[in-house]
Design an enzyme around this catalytic site. Sequence first.
Site, PDB file in Angstrom:
ATOM      1  N   TYR A  70     -10.485   1.138   1.703  1.00  0.00           N
ATOM      2  CA  TYR A  70      -9.551   1.825   0.616  1.00  0.00           C
ATOM      3  C   TYR A  70      -9.960   3.239   0.577  1.00  0.00           C
ATOM      4  O   TYR A  70      -8.918   4.036   0.386  1.00  0.00           O
ATOM      5  CB  TYR A  70     -10.132   1.312  -0.693  1.00  0.00           C
ATOM      6  CG  TYR A  70      -9.586  -0.235  -1.025  1.00  0.00           C
ATOM      7  CD1 TYR A  70      -8.374  -0.768  -0.529  1.00  0.00           C
ATOM      8  CD2 TYR A  70     -10.505  -1.232  -1.510  1.00  0.00           C
ATOM      9  CE1 TYR A  70      -8.106  -2.075  -0.657  1.00  0.00           C
ATOM     10  CE2 TYR A  70     -10.158  -2.593  -1.768  1.00  0.00           C
ATOM     11  CZ  TYR A  70      -9.075  -3.033  -1.446  1.00  0.00           C
ATOM     12  OH  TYR A  70      -8.646  -4.340  -1.279  1.00  0.00           O
ATOM     13  N   ASN A  98     -17.897  -4.231  -2.236  1.00  0.00           N
ATOM     14  CA  ASN A  98     -17.453  -5.027  -1.508  1.00  0.00           C
ATOM     15  C   ASN A  98     -17.176  -4.341  -0.269  1.00  0.00           C
ATOM     16  O   ASN A  98     -16.888  -2.970  -0.208  1.00  0.00           O
ATOM     17  CB  ASN A  98     -15.899  -5.096  -2.327  1.00  0.00           C
ATOM     18  CG  ASN A  98     -14.850  -6.098  -1.661  1.00  0.00           C
ATOM     19  OD1 ASN A  98     -14.753  -6.005  -0.248  1.00  0.00           O
ATOM     20  ND2 ASN A  98     -14.113  -7.019  -2.223  1.00  0.00           N
ATOM     21  N   GLU A 152      -8.574  -2.769  -8.405  1.00  0.00           N
ATOM     22  CA  GLU A 152      -9.791  -2.817  -8.910  1.00  0.00           C
ATOM     23  C   GLU A 152     -10.774  -3.613  -7.740  1.00  0.00           C
ATOM     24  O   GLU A 152     -10.035  -4.557  -7.305  1.00  0.00           O
ATOM     25  CB  GLU A 152      -9.819  -3.926 -10.214  1.00  0.00           C
ATOM     26  CG  GLU A 152     -11.238  -3.858 -10.755  1.00  0.00           C
ATOM     27  CD  GLU A 152     -11.073  -4.594 -12.003  1.00  0.00           C
ATOM     28  OE1 GLU A 152     -10.819  -3.912 -13.027  1.00  0.00           O
ATOM     29  OE2 GLU A 152     -11.328  -5.878 -12.398  1.00  0.00           O
ATOM     30  N   ALA A 154      -5.990  -9.715   1.114  1.00  0.00           N
ATOM     31  CA  ALA A 154      -6.787 -10.416   1.992  1.00  0.00           C
ATOM     32  C   ALA A 154      -6.708 -10.378   3.199  1.00  0.00           C
ATOM     33  O   ALA A 154      -5.565 -10.379   3.937  1.00  0.00           O
ATOM     34  CB  ALA A 154      -6.343 -12.086   1.381  1.00  0.00           C
TER      35      ALA A 154
END
Length: 156
Positions: free
Chosen positions: A123, A117, A112, A79
């Site tokens: 990532y 997103n 995951e 986060a």
Amino acid sequence: MSTAAIDLREGDVRDLDRVDRMMADAFDSRWGEAWTRNQVIGILAVPGVWLTIAEQNGQAAGFALVRGVLDEAELLLLAVIPEMRRKGVGAALLRSVVSDCAMRGIDSLHLEVRDGNDALKLYRNSGFTKIGERRDYYRGADGRSYSALTLQRSTR
């Protein structure tokens, strides 16, 4: 990118109030991706789980929650509060997680993420590649369904 240093430290149950606030800010409630306080408390008690807190100028900026088992780890939560996004906080947390994994003898890191997103770019830029997909796993508030993507990268 901000010029202020991003400070990373190990977190624990004393950080639960900060983690709760960061989850409320960072995760859109339409997806139900934030964990409850009791879920975080429960997972922190499990051997092989660690929490990393990111701060900038003494203010909470983000966190990562990871579970390692043998030679594999899973990034359970990452986060970054909205006002700190695209300032290197997420990348710093990921570098720290990968380094922690390597120091613990963990060879691969999995996660995951919901297809679509915004974190997918982070990532992929951090060396993760798609290894699996669960179709229609997430359902948005608008009723549309989205796949869950499983990503992996080596920690070596």
